[in-house]
Design a protein around this motif. Structure first.
Motif, PDB file in Angstrom:
ATOM      1  N   ALA A 124       0.821  -1.216   0.000  1.00  0.00           N
ATOM      2  CA  ALA A 124       0.000   0.000   0.000  1.00  0.00           C
ATOM      3  C   ALA A 124       0.855   1.266   0.000  1.00  0.00           C
ATOM      4  N   THR A 125       2.075   1.165   0.514  1.00  0.00           N
ATOM      5  CA  THR A 125       2.974   2.328   0.520  1.00  0.00           C
ATOM      6  C   THR A 125       3.968   2.295  -0.640  1.00  0.00           C
ATOM      7  N   GLY A 126       3.836   1.277  -1.505  1.00  0.00           N
ATOM      8  CA  GLY A 126       4.739   1.182  -2.654  1.00  0.00           C
ATOM      9  C   GLY A 126       6.087   0.593  -2.332  1.00  0.00           C
ATOM     10  N   THR A 127       6.163  -0.128  -1.222  1.00  0.00           N
ATOM     11  CA  THR A 127       7.430  -0.707  -0.781  1.00  0.00           C
ATOM     12  C   THR A 127       7.500  -2.189  -1.149  1.00  0.00           C
ATOM     13  N   PRO A 128       8.576  -2.635  -1.797  1.00  0.00           N
ATOM     14  CA  PRO A 128       8.696  -4.059  -2.124  1.00  0.00           C
ATOM     15  C   PRO A 128       8.885  -4.905  -0.863  1.00  0.00           C
ATOM     16  N   VAL A 129       8.519  -6.174  -0.968  1.00  0.00           N
ATOM     17  CA  VAL A 129       8.552  -7.110   0.159  1.00  0.00           C
ATOM     18  C   VAL A 129       9.505  -8.257  -0.148  1.00  0.00           C
ATOM     19  N   ILE A 130      10.255  -8.671   0.849  1.00  0.00           N
ATOM     20  CA  ILE A 130      11.115  -9.844   0.745  1.00  0.00           C
ATOM     21  C   ILE A 130      10.540 -10.905   1.663  1.00  0.00           C
TER      22      ILE A 130
ATOM     23  N   GLY B  40       8.631  -7.266  -5.146  1.00  0.00           N
ATOM     24  CA  GLY B  40       9.407  -7.858  -4.071  1.00  0.00           C
ATOM     25  C   GLY B  40      10.323  -8.951  -4.567  1.00  0.00           C
ATOM     26  N   MET B  41      10.749  -9.771  -3.622  1.00  0.00           N
ATOM     27  CA  MET B  41      11.662 -10.867  -3.946  1.00  0.00           C
ATOM     28  C   MET B  41      11.377 -12.031  -3.006  1.00  0.00           C
ATOM     29  N   LEU B  42      11.220 -13.215  -3.588  1.00  0.00           N
ATOM     30  CA  LEU B  42      11.028 -14.432  -2.804  1.00  0.00           C
ATOM     31  C   LEU B  42      12.353 -15.171  -2.680  1.00  0.00           C
ATOM     32  N   ALA B  43      12.666 -15.597  -1.472  1.00  0.00           N
ATOM     33  CA  ALA B  43      13.844 -16.433  -1.257  1.00  0.00           C
ATOM     34  C   ALA B  43      13.584 -17.787  -1.909  1.00  0.00           C
TER      35      ALA B  43
ATOM     36  N   SER C  21      19.527 -18.233   1.763  1.00  0.00           N
ATOM     37  CA  SER C  21      18.626 -17.879   0.673  1.00  0.00           C
ATOM     38  C   SER C  21      17.963 -16.526   0.918  1.00  0.00           C
ATOM     39  N   LEU C  22      17.581 -16.268   2.160  1.00  0.00           N
ATOM     40  CA  LEU C  22      16.989 -14.977   2.492  1.00  0.00           C
ATOM     41  C   LEU C  22      18.008 -13.861   2.273  1.00  0.00           C
ATOM     42  N   ALA C  23      19.240 -14.080   2.661  1.00  0.00           N
ATOM     43  CA  ALA C  23      20.294 -13.078   2.457  1.00  0.00           C
ATOM     44  C   ALA C  23      20.476 -12.799   0.962  1.00  0.00           C
ATOM     45  N   ARG C  24      20.437 -13.832   0.145  1.00  0.00           N
ATOM     46  CA  ARG C  24      20.565 -13.641  -1.315  1.00  0.00           C
ATOM     47  C   ARG C  24      19.405 -12.802  -1.856  1.00  0.00           C
ATOM     48  N   ALA C  25      18.201 -13.071  -1.372  1.00  0.00           N
ATOM     49  CA  ALA C  25      17.034 -12.302  -1.825  1.00  0.00           C
ATOM     50  C   ALA C  25      17.176 -10.832  -1.432  1.00  0.00           C
ATOM     51  N   ILE C  26      17.640 -10.581  -0.222  1.00  0.00           N
ATOM     52  CA  ILE C  26      17.848  -9.205   0.235  1.00  0.00           C
ATOM     53  C   ILE C  26      18.901  -8.523  -0.630  1.00  0.00           C
ATOM     54  N   GLU C  27      20.010  -9.206  -0.858  1.00  0.00           N
ATOM     55  CA  GLU C  27      21.076  -8.636  -1.688  1.00  0.00           C
ATOM     56  C   GLU C  27      20.582  -8.351  -3.108  1.00  0.00           C
ATOM     57  N   SER C  28      19.800  -9.265  -3.658  1.00  0.00           N
ATOM     58  CA  SER C  28      19.285  -9.084  -5.009  1.00  0.00           C
ATOM     59  C   SER C  28      18.376  -7.864  -5.096  1.00  0.00           C
ATOM     60  N   LEU C  29      17.478  -7.727  -4.120  1.00  0.00           N
ATOM     61  CA  LEU C  29      16.574  -6.577  -4.126  1.00  0.00           C
ATOM     62  C   LEU C  29      17.372  -5.281  -4.002  1.00  0.00           C
ATOM     63  N   LEU C  30      18.310  -5.248  -3.087  1.00  0.00           N
ATOM     64  CA  LEU C  30      19.094  -4.030  -2.876  1.00  0.00           C
ATOM     65  C   LEU C  30      19.960  -3.674  -4.081  1.00  0.00           C
ATOM     66  N   ALA C  31      20.414  -4.682  -4.808  1.00  0.00           N
ATOM     67  CA  ALA C  31      21.252  -4.439  -5.983  1.00  0.00           C
ATOM     68  C   ALA C  31      20.436  -3.984  -7.190  1.00  0.00           C
ATOM     69  N   ASN C  32      19.118  -4.157  -7.103  1.00  0.00           N
ATOM     70  CA  ASN C  32      18.259  -3.856  -8.253  1.00  0.00           C
ATOM     71  C   ASN C  32      17.087  -2.954  -7.882  1.00  0.00           C
ATOM     72  N   THR C  33      17.313  -1.995  -7.015  1.00  0.00           N
ATOM     73  CA  THR C  33      16.209  -1.152  -6.540  1.00  0.00           C
ATOM     74  C   THR C  33      15.509  -0.388  -7.661  1.00  0.00           C
ATOM     75  N   SER C  34      16.202  -0.130  -8.761  1.00  0.00           N
ATOM     76  CA  SER C  34      15.580   0.612  -9.858  1.00  0.00           C
ATOM     77  C   SER C  34      14.459  -0.175 -10.538  1.00  0.00           C
ATOM     78  N   LEU C  35      14.405  -1.486 -10.318  1.00  0.00           N
ATOM     79  CA  LEU C  35      13.339  -2.300 -10.913  1.00  0.00           C
ATOM     80  C   LEU C  35      11.990  -2.092 -10.226  1.00  0.00           C
ATOM     81  N   TYR C  36      12.017  -1.609  -8.999  1.00  0.00           N
ATOM     82  CA  TYR C  36      10.811  -1.510  -8.182  1.00  0.00           C
ATOM     83  C   TYR C  36      10.210  -0.113  -8.288  1.00  0.00           C
ATOM     84  N   LYS C  37       9.022  -0.039  -8.852  1.00  0.00           N
ATOM     85  CA  LYS C  37       8.328   1.230  -9.060  1.00  0.00           C
ATOM     86  C   LYS C  37       7.231   1.385  -8.009  1.00  0.00           C
TER      87      LYS C  37
END
Length: 90
Positions: free
Chosen positions: A11-17, A34-37, A44-60
């Protein structure tokens, strides 16, 4: 499970991991809202977090908010309850 924290984030436009469990796997789309582990593990959760943080421009944020409004609006919830009640009465 469909936690309110996911709904509030969308609802606030924030992606979820999350881990791919319950309602989370039904609504989180990798690299959209968001990103699923890949598995239930800390690594696996750490990889999902890293992936989201490395690709923040994908999330609108606007698109994530629009997804939330489309799937979880009060009108959509009322529609779902009406279907349940009609099915119970039939």
């Amino acid at each position: 499970n469909l936690p309110n924290t996911m709904l509030e984030s969308f609802a606030t436009g924030t992606p979820v991991i999350s881990f791919a469990a319950g309602g989370m796997k039904e609504h989180i789309e990798n690299e959209f809202n968001g990103m699923l582990a890949e598995e239930i593990s800390a690594v696996s959760l750490a990889r999902a977090i890293e992936s989201l943080l490395a690709n923040t421009s994908l999330y609108k944020p606007h698109e994530i908010k629009t997804y939330a409004e489309k799937h979880f609006s009060l009108a959509k919830q009322a529609e779902g309850y009406m279907k349940v009640y009609h099915n119970l009465l039939n």
